[in-house]
Design a protein around this motif. Structure first.
Motif, PDB file in Angstrom:
ATOM      1  N   LYS A 136      36.910  50.274  52.301  1.00 28.61           N
ATOM      2  CA  LYS A 136      38.216  49.763  53.738  1.00 28.61           C
ATOM      3  C   LYS A 136      39.091  49.623  52.852  1.00 28.61           C
ATOM      4  N   SER A 137      40.148  50.265  53.667  1.00 23.67           N
ATOM      5  CA  SER A 137      41.293  50.534  53.485  1.00 23.67           C
ATOM      6  C   SER A 137      41.956  49.154  53.355  1.00 23.67           C
ATOM      7  N   VAL A 138      42.504  48.939  52.493  1.00 26.98           N
ATOM      8  CA  VAL A 138      43.438  47.314  52.927  1.00 26.98           C
ATOM      9  C   VAL A 138      44.747  47.812  52.366  1.00 26.98           C
ATOM     10  N   LEU A 139      45.661  46.841  52.949  1.00 29.98           N
ATOM     11  CA  LEU A 139      47.093  46.567  52.836  1.00 29.98           C
ATOM     12  C   LEU A 139      46.741  44.877  52.766  1.00 29.98           C
ATOM     13  N   GLU A 140      47.528  44.437  51.665  1.00 32.12           N
ATOM     14  CA  GLU A 140      48.170  43.416  51.834  1.00 32.12           C
ATOM     15  C   GLU A 140      49.561  43.419  51.192  1.00 32.12           C
ATOM     16  N   VAL A 141      49.750  42.900  52.338  1.00 31.95           N
ATOM     17  CA  VAL A 141      51.776  41.970  52.247  1.00 31.95           C
ATOM     18  C   VAL A 141      52.035  41.173  51.776  1.00 31.95           C
ATOM     19  N   ALA A 142      52.992  40.734  50.880  1.00 31.99           N
ATOM     20  CA  ALA A 142      53.054  39.256  49.910  1.00 31.99           C
ATOM     21  C   ALA A 142      52.082  39.156  49.142  1.00 31.99           C
ATOM     22  N   CYS A 143      51.847  40.177  48.453  1.00 34.88           N
ATOM     23  CA  CYS A 143      50.689  39.813  47.029  1.00 34.88           C
ATOM     24  C   CYS A 143      50.688  39.458  45.957  1.00 34.88           C
ATOM     25  N   GLY A 144      52.375  39.109  46.683  1.00 40.15           N
ATOM     26  CA  GLY A 144      52.790  38.874  44.764  1.00 40.15           C
ATOM     27  C   GLY A 144      51.696  38.838  43.819  1.00 40.15           C
ATOM     28  N   THR A 145      50.823  38.053  43.114  1.00 37.90           N
ATOM     29  CA  THR A 145      50.433  38.934  41.572  1.00 37.90           C
ATOM     30  C   THR A 145      48.920  39.380  41.615  1.00 37.90           C
ATOM     31  N   GLY A 146      48.961  39.028  42.880  1.00 43.38           N
ATOM     32  CA  GLY A 146      47.138  40.214  43.658  1.00 43.38           C
ATOM     33  C   GLY A 146      46.515  39.289  42.755  1.00 43.38           C
ATOM     34  N   ARG A 147      45.813  38.317  43.570  1.00 46.20           N
ATOM     35  CA  ARG A 147      45.070  37.304  43.518  1.00 46.20           C
ATOM     36  C   ARG A 147      44.263  37.744  44.133  1.00 46.20           C
ATOM     37  N   PHE A 148      44.254  38.057  45.484  1.00 46.24           N
ATOM     38  CA  PHE A 148      43.467  39.089  46.629  1.00 46.24           C
ATOM     39  C   PHE A 148      43.674  40.126  46.153  1.00 46.24           C
ATOM     40  N   VAL A 191      45.919  48.596  48.995  1.00 49.14           N
ATOM     41  CA  VAL A 191      47.719  48.829  48.565  1.00 49.14           C
ATOM     42  C   VAL A 191      48.134  47.406  48.825  1.00 49.14           C
ATOM     43  N   GLY A 192      49.484  46.626  47.755  1.00 46.03           N
ATOM     44  CA  GLY A 192      49.653  45.179  47.376  1.00 46.03           C
ATOM     45  C   GLY A 192      51.235  45.860  47.648  1.00 46.03           C
ATOM     46  N   LEU A 193      51.624  45.000  48.244  1.00 50.29           N
ATOM     47  CA  LEU A 193      53.176  45.451  48.381  1.00 50.29           C
ATOM     48  C   LEU A 193      53.637  44.167  47.980  1.00 50.29           C
ATOM     49  N   ASP A 194      54.986  44.215  47.560  1.00 52.70           N
ATOM     50  CA  ASP A 194      55.572  42.438  47.189  1.00 52.70           C
ATOM     51  C   ASP A 194      57.279  42.769  47.613  1.00 52.70           C
ATOM     52  N   ILE A 195      57.882  42.054  47.430  1.00 54.90           N
ATOM     53  CA  ILE A 195      59.606  42.514  47.668  1.00 54.90           C
ATOM     54  C   ILE A 195      59.561  41.555  45.830  1.00 54.90           C
ATOM     55  N   ALA A 215      41.026  44.320  34.797  1.00 54.85           N
ATOM     56  CA  ALA A 215      39.672  44.304  35.882  1.00 54.85           C
ATOM     57  C   ALA A 215      38.783  45.226  35.647  1.00 54.85           C
ATOM     58  N   GLY A 216      39.834  46.554  35.669  1.00 54.05           N
ATOM     59  CA  GLY A 216      39.057  47.642  35.587  1.00 54.05           C
ATOM     60  C   GLY A 216      38.913  48.137  36.548  1.00 54.05           C
ATOM     61  N   VAL A 217      40.042  47.710  37.656  1.00 55.05           N
ATOM     62  CA  VAL A 217      39.911  48.322  39.160  1.00 55.05           C
ATOM     63  C   VAL A 217      41.193  49.189  39.108  1.00 55.05           C
ATOM     64  N   ASP A 218      42.223  49.524  38.162  1.00 56.24           N
ATOM     65  CA  ASP A 218      43.564  49.370  38.999  1.00 56.24           C
ATOM     66  C   ASP A 218      43.240  50.984  39.598  1.00 56.24           C
ATOM     67  N   ASP A 219      42.274  51.712  39.115  1.00 58.75           N
ATOM     68  CA  ASP A 219      41.959  53.323  39.767  1.00 58.75           C
ATOM     69  C   ASP A 219      42.479  53.062  41.083  1.00 58.75           C
ATOM     70  N   HIS A 220      41.676  51.672  41.700  1.00 58.29           N
ATOM     71  CA  HIS A 220      41.330  51.214  43.439  1.00 58.29           C
ATOM     72  C   HIS A 220      43.005  51.447  43.708  1.00 58.29           C
ATOM     73  N   VAL A 221      43.713  50.403  42.683  1.00 57.78           N
ATOM     74  CA  VAL A 221      44.481  49.395  44.006  1.00 57.78           C
ATOM     75  C   VAL A 221      46.367  50.078  43.428  1.00 57.78           C
ATOM     76  N   GLU A 222      47.078  50.118  44.102  1.00 56.33           N
ATOM     77  CA  GLU A 222      47.604  50.924  44.231  1.00 56.33           C
ATOM     78  C   GLU A 222      49.110  49.856  44.515  1.00 56.33           C
ATOM     79  N   PHE A 223      50.682  49.261  43.662  1.00 60.37           N
ATOM     80  CA  PHE A 223      51.296  48.625  43.686  1.00 60.37           C
ATOM     81  C   PHE A 223      52.103  48.479  44.463  1.00 60.37           C
ATOM     82  N   MET A 224      52.721  47.991  45.245  1.00 55.52           N
ATOM     83  CA  MET A 224      54.287  48.646  45.455  1.00 55.52           C
ATOM     84  C   MET A 224      55.473  47.729  45.898  1.00 55.52           C
ATOM     85  N   ARG A 225      56.515  48.280  45.963  1.00 55.55           N
ATOM     86  CA  ARG A 225      57.669  46.957  46.062  1.00 55.55           C
ATOM     87  C   ARG A 225      58.264  47.570  47.580  1.00 55.55           C
ATOM     88  N   GLY A 226      58.225  46.325  48.401  1.00 57.06           N
ATOM     89  CA  GLY A 226      58.147  46.823  49.455  1.00 57.06           C
ATOM     90  C   GLY A 226      59.422  45.310  50.852  1.00 57.06           C
TER      91      GLY A 226
END
Length: 234
Positions: free
Chosen positions: A46-58, A70-74, A89-100
Motif C-alpha cells: 500500500k502507498s501511505v501518507l502519514e501526516v504529522a509523522c513526528g519521529t516516525g514511530r508509525f 511518506v512521512g510529512l511533518d512541520i 531499521a533498514g527500511v529507508d528505501d521504503h520511506v520518504e520524510f518530507m517537511r510540509g
C-alpha cells in the motif's frame, strides 16, 4: 496549529520518544500501533501518507511491513529522528520524510491508498479543513485519532503545555460528513488518560491497564474512553 515553536525545537525532538513512550508510556505506544494496524492491514504494497509523522514511530513500523510510505511533518528535527530510525531499521528505501504543512499537502488528488494522522487532531485549529485535505489526497482510506470531550482527558487538559482540542461523537460525525467520508470502524480506549500512564513505572502501569481494559469492555466503556481511533473510507 497549537505549539508549533515548542514542537519544532531540537531538544524536544531528541527527547520526544523517551518522555512519552518510556515507563508506562510503552503501553500507549503498543496500543496506538495496534490500532493503526487494525485499521490498515494488510499493509504490504500500500502507498501511505502519514501526516504529522513526528519521529516516525508509525512510519517505520508500516515500512517494515511492506508499505511505501511518506512521512510529512512541520518539524525538521522530528523528521531527522525519523530518518535515523528508518536507516537503523533498514527500511529507508521504503520511506520518504518530507517537511510540509498539513493544511496544504504537496500531492495531487487521490494520490495515496491510505492517509493517516495520529496525535494530530488535538492540535488542529481548523479540523474540518485539515480533514478535507487528508481526504483530498486519499483514494481509499483516512485513519486518525481524537481525544474525547466527555472523559477523564478533560480533567488535566488545562495542564498540557500545548493544550488539546477535545471532540464529542457528534463533532466527529459532522467532520466526517463535511469531508465526504464514511466511517468504516471505530475503537475507543483508555479510560485513564495518556498522561496518567506516562507518569508511572511500567510495572505499575500494567496493573492499572488491566483494570482500565476491564472497564473499557463493559457496557459503559466506550462512553468513558479518553481516546478514539477512526477508520474512514472514501
Amino acid at each position: 496549529m497549537k505549539g508549533q515553536e515548542w514542537y519544532q525545537a531540537d531538544d524536544v525532538a531528541e527527547e520526544y520518544d523517551s518522555k512519552r513512550f518510556s515507563r508506562g508510556g510503552r503501553l500507549i505506544d503498543s496500543r496506538e500501533k495496534e490500532a493503526v494496524l487494525d485499521a490498515i492491514s494488510p499493509v504490504e504494497g500500500k502507498s501511505v501518507l502519514e501526516v504529522a509523522c513526528g519521529t516516525g514511530r508509525f512510519t517505520v513500523m508500516l515500512a517494515e511491513r511492506g508499505a511505501d510510505i511518506v512521512g510529512l511533518d512541520i518539524s525538521g528535527p522530528m523528521l531527522q529522528q525519523g530518518r535515523t530510525k528508518a536507516q537503523a531499521a533498514g527500511v529507508d528505501d521504503h520511506v520518504e520524510f518530507m517537511r510540509g504543512d498539513a493544511a496544504r499537502l504537496p500531492f495531487p488528488d487521490d494520490h495515496f491508498d491510505v492517509v493517516m494522522a495520529m496525535r494530530f487532531f488535538h492540535l488542529a485549529d481548523t479540523p474540518a479543513s485539515f480533514l478535507a485535505e487528508l481526504r483530498r489526497v486519499s483514494k481509499e482510506q483516512v485513519v486518525f485519532d481524537t481525544f474525547n470531550r466527555f472523559s477523564t482527558r478533560s480533567l488535566y487538559n488545562w495542564a498540557l503545555p500545548m493544550g488539546s482540542r477535545l471532540y464529542s461523537r457528534w463533532e466527529i460525525d459532522r467532520l466526517l460528513d463535511g469531508a465526504n467520508l464514511e466511517l468504516a470502524s471505530d475503537e475507543h480506549d483508555f479510560v485513564l488518560p495518556y498522561g496518567f500512564y506516562r507518569k508511572i513505572p511500567n510495572s505499575l502501569a500494567t496493573a492499572f491497564r488491566s483494570l482500565d481494559t476491564a472497564v473499557g469492555k463493559s457496557p459503559v466503556g466506550d462512553s468513558l474512553a479518553s481516546v478514539s481511533y477512526w477508520d474512514a473510507r472514501v
